[in-house]
Design a protein around this motif. Sequence first.
Motif, short mmCIF file in Angstrom:
data_model
loop_
_atom_site.label_atom_id
_atom_site.label_comp_id
_atom_site.label_asym_id
_atom_site.label_seq_id
_atom_site.Cartn_x
_atom_site.Cartn_y
_atom_site.Cartn_z
N VAL B 47 3.80 -4.45 8.10
CA VAL B 47 3.38 -2.67 7.54
C VAL B 47 1.69 -2.23 7.26
O VAL B 47 1.58 -2.98 6.38
CB VAL B 47 4.23 -2.55 6.49
CG1 VAL B 47 4.45 -0.66 6.27
CG2 VAL B 47 6.11 -2.54 6.28
N SER B 51 1.21 -0.22 1.55
CA SER B 51 2.57 0.04 1.39
C SER B 51 2.95 -1.10 0.98
O SER B 51 1.95 -1.53 -0.12
CB SER B 51 3.46 -0.01 2.49
OG SER B 51 3.71 -1.33 2.80
N LYS B 54 2.96 -4.55 2.21
CA LYS B 54 1.27 -4.97 2.18
C LYS B 54 0.87 -6.83 2.37
O LYS B 54 1.67 -7.20 1.82
CB LYS B 54 -0.03 -4.42 1.57
CG LYS B 54 -1.53 -3.91 1.75
CD LYS B 54 -2.33 -3.10 1.06
CE LYS B 54 -3.06 -3.42 1.34
NZ LYS B 54 -4.09 -2.48 0.81
N ALA B 124 7.62 1.64 5.53
CA ALA B 124 6.80 2.34 5.03
C ALA B 124 7.28 3.25 3.95
O ALA B 124 6.10 3.27 3.35
CB ALA B 124 5.61 2.63 6.10
N SER B 125 7.98 3.59 4.24
CA SER B 125 8.60 5.11 3.58
C SER B 125 8.97 4.89 1.92
O SER B 125 9.32 5.09 1.37
CB SER B 125 8.76 6.15 3.61
OG SER B 125 10.38 5.16 4.59
N LYS B 127 9.40 3.44 -1.44
CA LYS B 127 9.08 3.70 -2.73
C LYS B 127 9.70 2.35 -3.91
O LYS B 127 8.63 2.29 -5.03
CB LYS B 127 9.79 4.86 -3.10
CG LYS B 127 9.53 6.09 -2.24
CD LYS B 127 9.28 7.30 -3.34
CE LYS B 127 9.02 7.97 -1.87
NZ LYS B 127 9.84 8.38 -1.01
#
Lengths: 402, 158
Positions: B47, B51, B54, B124-125, B127
Amino acid sequence: MWKTDVKELLDSTDVQDPTDFPPSSTAPGLRALDSALRCNICQELYEAPVVLTCGHCFCSLCARNQISVKPACPSCWKEAAISSFRINPAMEEAVTAWKDARRFVLGMVNEALKAQATASESLRPSKRRKPNSHSVGVISSFASPQRKSGRSDTPSTPKERRNLDVGTSDDDIEQDVFSGSEPLASNSNIECPVCAKSVPMARINDHLDSNCKHYLSSGKTASSSKSGQKDAWSKLLDGKKSGKEKEKADAEPDTPLPKASYTVLKDRQIRDLLAAHDLSTVGDRAQLIARHERWVALYNANLDRSPALRKRSAELRVELRRWEEDRRGSRKEPLKTDIAEYRRANKAEFDKLVQLARPKSDRPSESSSRGEGDDRGESSRRLKGPAVASGDAIMVDSDAEG
Amino acid sequence: MSVVYSRRLKKELQEIQIEQADPAKRAAGIQLLQADDLKTWYFSIEVLGDSLYKNETFHLMVRFDPEYPFKSPAVQFVVSDKVKPPIHPHVYTNGHICASILGDDWSPTLSVMAICITIQSMLASCKKKELPEGNDDYVRTAPDNPKKTRFVYHDDTV
């Protein structure tokens, strides 16, 4: 290291792809054109294209396969059904023409690019620096002189040639032979090669199709108006009759095969269905059903072609056989290893469960009433655990849901 | 069907090859690692940008059956000594992924690359790095092939 493997894999067959053409910066529209004429499912040029109610277009066979998995358009998920397919002859025509033109255009583009490369090498500091207009100019200048002569003698690929052969019916070929050997007027009589009777040249094929029963020329004496009239009437009537007979003889009428409801059919009846189309009747019930389903799909998809491009039943049978061989070849392995690995990997867990189950007698009966092996028994038990109800994964079978 | 299967996979492979050779077109962070046959392919996924993942690299295993593209391929993260699956609410520790695109929402118009990109964006999204609910139970009993699991897709946010 792995790259060579990939190359080998790809080189083993000729894979045509829109990326055969240079990008739109070099040859505007060609790549897009090639991909526009391809089915979004199989990525091949459309075969017997059909339009769904949503307007999306797919190969008939691809669409039929998709519908059997999920009755919706794979592009937009709008509901779709085989009964609402509409054939798309315009697209078919475009694809047929493009199949012819593709190689030629590709060759031309490559030549043009080569010429451009050498030209730009020799004329490096030329004033024409814009790559776009330059290359387009070269390509179009190549296109115009070659189009007249080159088009007809472009070698067609074996596949294309086969398609053409399929397209021309026997009648056409025979007619070609006759007209090629000596130019006969369509109203002149010739001797039938089978029954040696005199037959009007224009009707020789129908005569042969009717097993030498009809279309005999009424002879030179048939100049009287009465017999002429009779002849005309019989011609008219025979014409219809022989048309029907021909259809029956070919056993290829234009009506699609109905879907069979296999659940109410006995094995023998399914075999009869297969035998009616000269298909193999060996194998277990599942194989018979799969074979017949596939045959119906192949057969009906073939009817979505324009009549001139349709394949013969014999060709479809070959396709069916190939499909079955492929399926058999690649099916066995993954399934087997899968289960074996699963058993091995979970052996400890199984043993533990067996141990757990032993003291209580009601547990094993619950899982064994479910029947089919460890896999299922586990899934049903798992479902009953409180931890799972809120989790986002529920196991395996649909019947475990209820 | 099976003819479609091999021809289409070869096409996809060819396209991936061309894309990988051209840095301008390559989907950033996705790389084909291995494709010796038309049964199993491996990709590496990273990704990029900001994010939770990483500097982490994951390996994706994609397995096809002859029903492809009408049925989705079996996709899961590789779990080995060298690579670990990401910690993500939709990824189990055995590498299985709960994503609707791999099940009900699969469409034959999608491709292997589309799956890789979806999974990349799923990571990536994210949380919060956490394991899915009931992970241990699932991993204990999960079949080898994630396609045999019936997932319930309940979370549209990721």
